[in-house]
Scaffold this motif. Structure first.
Motif, PDB file in Angstrom:
ATOM      1  N   GLU A 215       9.895  -5.866   5.658  1.00 44.57           N
ATOM      2  CA  GLU A 215      10.444  -6.650   4.755  1.00 44.57           C
ATOM      3  C   GLU A 215       9.046  -7.658   4.368  1.00 44.57           C
ATOM      4  N   THR A 216       8.478  -7.756   5.268  1.00 47.25           N
ATOM      5  CA  THR A 216       7.128  -8.707   4.948  1.00 47.25           C
ATOM      6  C   THR A 216       6.137  -7.899   4.043  1.00 47.25           C
ATOM      7  N   ASP A 217       6.001  -6.570   4.500  1.00 47.93           N
ATOM      8  CA  ASP A 217       5.174  -5.563   3.525  1.00 47.93           C
ATOM      9  C   ASP A 217       5.912  -5.666   2.119  1.00 47.93           C
ATOM     10  N   MET A 218       7.182  -5.529   2.054  1.00 47.03           N
ATOM     11  CA  MET A 218       7.729  -5.275   0.868  1.00 47.03           C
ATOM     12  C   MET A 218       7.509  -6.518  -0.093  1.00 47.03           C
ATOM     13  N   GLU A 219       7.372  -7.819   0.572  1.00 46.93           N
ATOM     14  CA  GLU A 219       7.464  -9.179  -0.028  1.00 46.93           C
ATOM     15  C   GLU A 219       5.653  -8.974  -0.728  1.00 46.93           C
ATOM     16  N   VAL A 220       4.924  -8.375   0.036  1.00 49.28           N
ATOM     17  CA  VAL A 220       3.123  -8.321  -0.415  1.00 49.28           C
ATOM     18  C   VAL A 220       3.229  -7.466  -1.582  1.00 49.28           C
ATOM     19  N   ILE A 221       3.957  -6.202  -1.311  1.00 48.20           N
ATOM     20  CA  ILE A 221       3.550  -5.205  -2.409  1.00 48.20           C
ATOM     21  C   ILE A 221       4.117  -5.568  -3.714  1.00 48.20           C
ATOM     22  N   VAL A 222       5.420  -6.005  -3.631  1.00 45.19           N
ATOM     23  CA  VAL A 222       6.009  -6.294  -4.847  1.00 45.19           C
ATOM     24  C   VAL A 222       5.871  -7.656  -5.277  1.00 45.19           C
TER      25      VAL A 222
END
Length: 307
Positions: A215-222
């Protein structure tokens, strides 16, 4: 909007590219056309980043072959490049890590502070390489004294063309004094430069699978970078986004390509192209460009593979 006030964009596509198809290249072209039509963006580069061998996907051929096929597929393009950084690492890299790597690399090579979605860029300094063996990065510590000029796109493009194809030899980079007399080779301008992840709606849909993405990666990506989505096989990106709280939160950072052309996006499928090769199906030419087909046949790839 003038060219200098539009957001300058680099499209980055991560994937197996096993093998790269005509549809993958069409995704880049469709995304660029759509972003230009919005009047808000100028796409100045595209990067194909094949996944590391340790990704572990069944039937994944060596990165040596996948890099070569990708290079053959984009050899006629004047703006899409293949980057081997992922393949050169010791192990598999997350999509988030790949985006962050390219953001940091662009910052070093262009001398430009890349902005993310929610943070306006400061005035970057774009420098022209002095010669073939020495790339120059200009420091930007005293922004208020910098002149401005009308055009920087060509300078950014020159830097990108040098770094998107090969692993950059960082020891060759030199820093020069910001107050040096640089003559007419320098151009300064305030721009916003962003790297956007280019993907199909299938990848967007994978964001909704619990536990698949960090989820942390998703926050960064999007949230920090942003996504350009090319719909595939009748998928509805708006419906997909409503199934994820993170996608809903950053919906304004997700650009869905919409055009009037009826592209058969099934030709993006590497799986279907491999099956066509295994069955000797002449329709493989619908999926793959001829140089890639020739390379596959010469190297005897996929022919006897399963999956």
């Amino acid at each position: 909007m003038t060219e200098t006030t539009k957001t300058h964009v680099i499209l980055l596509a991560c994937g197996s590219f096993n093998p790269i198809t005509k549809g993958h290249i069409q995704m880049f072209e469709r995304a660029r056309d759509y972003l230009h039509k919005t009047g808000r963006f100028i796409v100045i580069g595209g990067i194909v980043s094949p996944v590391h061998d340790s990704y572990g996907k069944t039937g994944l051929v060596s990165s040596r072959h996948r890099l070569t096929m990708c290079q053959l597929a984009v050899q006629s393009s004047d703006w899409i490049r293949v980057d081997p950084w992922e393949c050169y690492q010791d192990t598999w890299q997350t999509t988030c890590s790949v985006l962050e790597h390219h953001r940091d690399l662009m910052k070093r090579v262009t001398g430009c502070i890349l902005s993310n979605v929610n943070t306006p860029s400061i005035t970057p300094v774009i420098g022209q390489p002095q010669n073939e063996s020495s790339q120059t990065i200009y420091q930007n510590n005293n922004i208020s004294n910098k002149p401005t000029a009308a055009k920087i796109l060509g300078k950014v493009g020159e830097s990108l063309s040098r770094i998107c194809c090969v692993r950059p030899p960082m020891e060759r980079f030199t820093f020069v004094d910001e107050n040096a007399n640089l003559g007419t080779v320098m151009r300064y301008e305030e721009i916003e430069l962003r790297i956007l992840l280019l993907c199909g709606s299938d990848l967007l849909e994978s964001f909704c699978i619990p536990g698949l993405w960090n989820e942390t990666d998703m926050e960064v990506i999007v949230g920090e970078f942003g996504i350009v989505v090319v719909p595939r096989d009748g998928a509805d990106p708006d419906r997909i986004m409503n199934h994820s709280s993170i996608l809903r939160k950053y919906k304004s950072n997700i650009l869905v390509v919409k055009d009037d052309m009826n592209h058969p996006m099934s030709v993006v499928s590497s799986t279907k192209s491999r099956l066509a090769l295994q069955h000797g199906d002449g329709h493989v030419v619908d999926y793959l460009c001829q140089p890639v087909i020739d390379y596959i046949l010469k190297s005897q790839l996929y022919i006897n593979a399963s999956g």
